[in-house]
Design a protein around this motif. Structure first.
Motif, PDB file in Angstrom:
ATOM      1  N   ARG A 141      41.148  -9.285  36.410  1.00  0.00           N
ATOM      2  CA  ARG A 141      39.905  -7.650  37.373  1.00  0.00           C
ATOM      3  C   ARG A 141      39.949  -8.091  38.968  1.00  0.00           C
ATOM      4  NH1 ARG A 141      34.847  -8.630  33.633  1.00  0.00           N
ATOM      5  NH2 ARG A 141      36.454  -8.874  32.468  1.00  0.00           N
ATOM      6  N   LEU A 142      40.238 -10.079  38.851  1.00  0.00           N
ATOM      7  CA  LEU A 142      39.823 -11.001  40.546  1.00  0.00           C
ATOM      8  C   LEU A 142      41.312 -10.516  40.841  1.00  0.00           C
ATOM      9  CD1 LEU A 142      38.120 -14.244  39.363  1.00  0.00           C
ATOM     10  CD2 LEU A 142      37.203 -12.555  40.293  1.00  0.00           C
ATOM     11  N   VAL A 143      42.119 -10.399  40.058  1.00  0.00           N
ATOM     12  CA  VAL A 143      43.984 -10.116  40.878  1.00  0.00           C
ATOM     13  C   VAL A 143      43.689  -8.745  40.931  1.00  0.00           C
ATOM     14  CG1 VAL A 143      46.218  -9.849  40.448  1.00  0.00           C
ATOM     15  CG2 VAL A 143      44.766 -12.240  39.485  1.00  0.00           C
ATOM     16  N   SER A 144      43.005  -7.476  40.607  1.00  0.00           N
ATOM     17  CA  SER A 144      43.033  -6.414  41.199  1.00  0.00           C
ATOM     18  C   SER A 144      41.909  -6.311  42.040  1.00  0.00           C
ATOM     19  CB  SER A 144      42.100  -5.560  40.087  1.00  0.00           C
ATOM     20  OG  SER A 144      43.391  -5.853  38.688  1.00  0.00           O
ATOM     21  N   ASP A 195      49.071  -5.604  62.410  1.00  0.00           N
ATOM     22  CA  ASP A 195      49.835  -5.895  61.298  1.00  0.00           C
ATOM     23  C   ASP A 195      49.099  -5.731  60.027  1.00  0.00           C
ATOM     24  OD1 ASP A 195      51.991  -5.565  59.314  1.00  0.00           O
ATOM     25  OD2 ASP A 195      53.214  -7.436  60.602  1.00  0.00           O
ATOM     26  N   GLU A 196      49.642  -5.257  58.863  1.00  0.00           N
ATOM     27  CA  GLU A 196      48.972  -5.892  57.939  1.00  0.00           C
ATOM     28  C   GLU A 196      49.160  -6.273  57.225  1.00  0.00           C
ATOM     29  OE1 GLU A 196      49.252  -1.707  54.962  1.00  0.00           O
ATOM     30  OE2 GLU A 196      47.645  -0.414  56.622  1.00  0.00           O
ATOM     31  N   GLN A 197      50.176  -6.988  57.235  1.00  0.00           N
ATOM     32  CA  GLN A 197      51.109  -8.230  56.086  1.00  0.00           C
ATOM     33  C   GLN A 197      49.954  -9.360  56.340  1.00  0.00           C
ATOM     34  OE1 GLN A 197      53.834  -7.791  54.880  1.00  0.00           O
ATOM     35  NE2 GLN A 197      53.113  -9.710  53.589  1.00  0.00           N
ATOM     36  N   PRO A 198      49.781  -9.629  57.598  1.00  0.00           N
ATOM     37  CA  PRO A 198      49.101 -10.687  57.407  1.00  0.00           C
ATOM     38  C   PRO A 198      47.474 -10.805  56.282  1.00  0.00           C
ATOM     39  CG  PRO A 198      49.122 -10.844  59.617  1.00  0.00           C
ATOM     40  CD  PRO A 198      50.083  -9.442  59.016  1.00  0.00           C
ATOM     41  N   PHE A 199      47.283  -9.982  56.408  1.00  0.00           N
ATOM     42  CA  PHE A 199      46.658  -8.910  55.145  1.00  0.00           C
ATOM     43  C   PHE A 199      46.787 -10.014  54.060  1.00  0.00           C
ATOM     44  CE2 PHE A 199      44.613  -7.560  51.944  1.00  0.00           C
ATOM     45  CZ  PHE A 199      42.549  -7.512  52.229  1.00  0.00           C
ATOM     46  N   ARG A 200      47.707  -9.533  53.848  1.00  0.00           N
ATOM     47  CA  ARG A 200      48.705  -9.395  52.595  1.00  0.00           C
ATOM     48  C   ARG A 200      48.914 -10.365  51.823  1.00  0.00           C
ATOM     49  NH1 ARG A 200      46.854  -4.197  50.848  1.00  0.00           N
ATOM     50  NH2 ARG A 200      47.755  -2.907  52.687  1.00  0.00           N
ATOM     51  N   ASP A 201      49.384 -11.610  53.072  1.00  0.00           N
ATOM     52  CA  ASP A 201      49.706 -12.822  52.745  1.00  0.00           C
ATOM     53  C   ASP A 201      48.363 -13.667  52.553  1.00  0.00           C
ATOM     54  OD1 ASP A 201      51.762 -12.278  53.549  1.00  0.00           O
ATOM     55  OD2 ASP A 201      51.950 -12.934  55.558  1.00  0.00           O
ATOM     56  N   ALA A 202      47.753 -13.354  53.193  1.00  0.00           N
ATOM     57  CA  ALA A 202      45.910 -14.157  52.814  1.00  0.00           C
ATOM     58  C   ALA A 202      45.475 -13.741  51.439  1.00  0.00           C
ATOM     59  CB  ALA A 202      44.758 -13.825  53.889  1.00  0.00           C
ATOM     60  N   THR A 203      45.130 -12.825  51.286  1.00  0.00           N
ATOM     61  CA  THR A 203      45.070 -12.538  49.248  1.00  0.00           C
ATOM     62  C   THR A 203      45.868 -12.321  48.443  1.00  0.00           C
ATOM     63  OG1 THR A 203      46.043  -9.618  50.167  1.00  0.00           O
ATOM     64  CG2 THR A 203      43.912 -10.356  50.071  1.00  0.00           C
ATOM     65  N   GLU A 204      47.162 -12.616  48.210  1.00  0.00           N
ATOM     66  CA  GLU A 204      48.343 -13.482  48.073  1.00  0.00           C
ATOM     67  C   GLU A 204      48.069 -14.023  47.450  1.00  0.00           C
ATOM     68  OE1 GLU A 204      50.247 -12.690  44.766  1.00  0.00           O
ATOM     69  OE2 GLU A 204      49.570 -10.589  46.528  1.00  0.00           O
ATOM     70  N   GLY A 205      48.017 -15.525  49.136  1.00  0.00           N
ATOM     71  CA  GLY A 205      47.431 -16.615  48.956  1.00  0.00           C
ATOM     72  C   GLY A 205      46.371 -17.444  47.849  1.00  0.00           C
ATOM     73  N   ALA A 206      45.618 -15.880  47.836  1.00  0.00           N
ATOM     74  CA  ALA A 206      44.127 -16.554  47.603  1.00  0.00           C
ATOM     75  C   ALA A 206      44.835 -16.048  45.561  1.00  0.00           C
ATOM     76  CB  ALA A 206      43.243 -14.817  47.120  1.00  0.00           C
ATOM     77  N   GLN A 230      47.746 -16.452  44.228  1.00  0.00           N
ATOM     78  CA  GLN A 230      47.951 -17.714  44.094  1.00  0.00           C
ATOM     79  C   GLN A 230      47.314 -18.861  43.573  1.00  0.00           C
ATOM     80  OE1 GLN A 230      51.070 -19.052  46.394  1.00  0.00           O
ATOM     81  NE2 GLN A 230      51.905 -16.532  46.523  1.00  0.00           N
ATOM     82  N   MET A 231      46.439 -18.981  44.465  1.00  0.00           N
ATOM     83  CA  MET A 231      45.019 -20.108  44.063  1.00  0.00           C
ATOM     84  C   MET A 231      44.119 -19.711  42.524  1.00  0.00           C
ATOM     85  SD  MET A 231      43.774 -21.430  47.992  1.00  0.00           S
ATOM     86  CE  MET A 231      43.410 -19.674  48.527  1.00  0.00           C
ATOM     87  N   ILE A 232      44.198 -18.529  42.736  1.00  0.00           N
ATOM     88  CA  ILE A 232      43.068 -18.427  41.258  1.00  0.00           C
ATOM     89  C   ILE A 232      44.497 -18.674  39.826  1.00  0.00           C
ATOM     90  CG2 ILE A 232      42.362 -16.872  39.996  1.00  0.00           C
ATOM     91  CD1 ILE A 232      41.965 -15.103  42.657  1.00  0.00           C
ATOM     92  N   THR A 233      45.337 -18.595  40.498  1.00  0.00           N
ATOM     93  CA  THR A 233      47.002 -18.352  39.462  1.00  0.00           C
ATOM     94  C   THR A 233      46.675 -20.454  38.381  1.00  0.00           C
ATOM     95  OG1 THR A 233      47.531 -16.296  39.548  1.00  0.00           O
ATOM     96  CG2 THR A 233      49.302 -17.560  38.742  1.00  0.00           C
ATOM     97  N   ALA A 234      46.717 -20.407  39.521  1.00  0.00           N
ATOM     98  CA  ALA A 234      46.711 -21.871  39.341  1.00  0.00           C
ATOM     99  C   ALA A 234      45.671 -22.793  38.591  1.00  0.00           C
ATOM    100  CB  ALA A 234      46.733 -22.847  40.847  1.00  0.00           C
ATOM    101  N   LEU A 235      44.295 -22.462  38.971  1.00  0.00           N
ATOM    102  CA  LEU A 235      43.073 -22.309  38.521  1.00  0.00           C
ATOM    103  C   LEU A 235      43.453 -21.925  37.319  1.00  0.00           C
ATOM    104  CD1 LEU A 235      40.196 -22.399  40.948  1.00  0.00           C
ATOM    105  CD2 LEU A 235      41.571 -24.184  40.632  1.00  0.00           C
ATOM    106  N   ALA A 236      44.563 -21.227  36.618  1.00  0.00           N
ATOM    107  CA  ALA A 236      43.662 -20.949  35.847  1.00  0.00           C
ATOM    108  C   ALA A 236      44.470 -21.650  34.252  1.00  0.00           C
ATOM    109  CB  ALA A 236      44.736 -18.866  35.149  1.00  0.00           C
ATOM    110  N   VAL A 237      43.777 -21.660  33.508  1.00  0.00           N
ATOM    111  CA  VAL A 237      44.431 -22.310  32.617  1.00  0.00           C
ATOM    112  C   VAL A 237      45.687 -21.570  31.449  1.00  0.00           C
ATOM    113  CG1 VAL A 237      44.050 -22.984  29.647  1.00  0.00           C
ATOM    114  CG2 VAL A 237      42.810 -22.927  31.298  1.00  0.00           C
ATOM    115  N   PRO A 238      46.756 -22.336  31.338  1.00  0.00           N
ATOM    116  CA  PRO A 238      47.996 -21.351  31.100  1.00  0.00           C
ATOM    117  C   PRO A 238      47.685 -20.671  29.796  1.00  0.00           C
ATOM    118  CG  PRO A 238      48.614 -24.174  31.179  1.00  0.00           C
ATOM    119  CD  PRO A 238      46.940 -24.015  31.359  1.00  0.00           C
ATOM    120  N   GLY A 239      48.132 -19.269  30.211  1.00  0.00           N
ATOM    121  CA  GLY A 239      48.166 -18.456  28.993  1.00  0.00           C
ATOM    122  C   GLY A 239      48.852 -17.342  28.935  1.00  0.00           C
TER     123      GLY A 239
END
Length: 197
Positions: A78-81, A167-178, A180-189
Motif C-alpha cells: 500500500r505504501l508503494v502504491s 520535467d516530471e522525471q525528478p519527481f519519479r526519481d524521488a518517489t522511486e528512491g523512497a 527503494q528505501m522502504i524495500t531495503a527496510l523490509a524483512v526479506p519476503g
C-alpha cells in the motif's frame, strides 16, 4: 451543478493553478459562470470561498490517499502504491502548493486545511508503517513517525524538483528512491518483493 458548487469547483481549480494571492473573485466568477451577487450570496468574500475550496481539495486528496492506504494487500504494498500513484506532477500538489503563499500562511483559517491535511497524511502513513512492522514485513527498528515524515517530505520535495526542472522525471526519481528505501527496510519476503516490482 448549482452556483455554489460551481464557485467552489472554480476556486479549487484556480487556487491550484494560480495560488490564493493571484486568484481574483472575478476570475472565479467567470470560470463558474456565476455573478458577483451569487458569490456573495453563498460566501462572505474571497477568503470564505477560498477556505471552503481548500477544505474540499484537502478532503478529496485525503480520500484518494485513503483509498490506497485502506486497500487490500500488505501494508508495504500500500505504501508503494501511494508513492507510485498517478499524479499531475507539473501542476504541483493541490494542497502543498499553498505552503508557498504568504497570504495563506498568514491567515489561520486558510492555513488550517493545509496543516490538517499534512498532519492527517503523516499520521496515516505512520499507521501503515507501524502495521507493516507489527506484521513483520518491516524491521522494527525504524521509527514509524520518522519514516512517515520522510515519505511525505519526499513526495512534496519531488513536486518542487519537477516543477523547477519543468520535467516530471525528478519527481519519479524521488518517489522511486523512497520505494527503494522502504524495500531495503523490509524483512526479506518473497511475496512483497514479487508484488512490489
Amino acid at each position: 451543478m448549482d452556483a455554489r458548487t460551481r464557485l467552489i469547483a472554480s476556486a479549487q481549480d484556480l487556487l491550484w493553478e494560480r495560488g490564493y494571492s493571484a486568484c481574483s473573485p472575478k476570475a472565479i466568477q467567470d470560470r463558474a459562470g456565476a455573478g458577483q451577487g451569487s458569490m456573495y450570496h453563498h460566501f462572505n468574500g474571497k477568503g470564505d470561498l477560498a477556505r471552503t475550496a481548500l477544505e474540499r481539495t484537502a478532503h478529496e486528496q485525503r480520500a484518494g490517499a485513503e483509498a490506497l492506504f485502506g486497500a487490500g494487500g500488505s501494508p508495504l504494498q500500500r505504501l508503494v502504491s501511494y508513492l507510485r500513484r498517478e499524479r499531475d506532477v507539473l501542476r504541483g500538489c493541490p494542497v502543498g502548493r499553498h505552503t508557498q503563499d504568504a497570504e495563506v500562511l498568514a491567515d489561520p483559517l486558510l492555513r488550517a486545511p493545509v496543516a490538517e491535511s499534512f498532519a492527517w497524511l503523516r499520521t496515516r502513513v505512520a499507521q501503515v508503517v507501524a502495521e507493516a512492522q507489527e506484521r513483520g514485513e518491516l524491521r522494527a527498528a525504524p521509527d514509524a513517525d520518522a519514516v512517515a515524515a520522510a515519505i511525505v517530505a519526499t513526495v512534496q520535495g519531488g513536486y518542487v524538483l519537477a516543477r523547477a526542472a519543468g520535467d516530471e522525471q525528478p519527481f519519479r526519481d524521488a518517489t522511486e528512491g523512497a520505494v527503494q528505501m522502504i524495500t531495503a527496510l523490509a524483512v526479506p519476503g518473497e511475496e512483497f518483493e514479487e508484488e512490489a516490482r
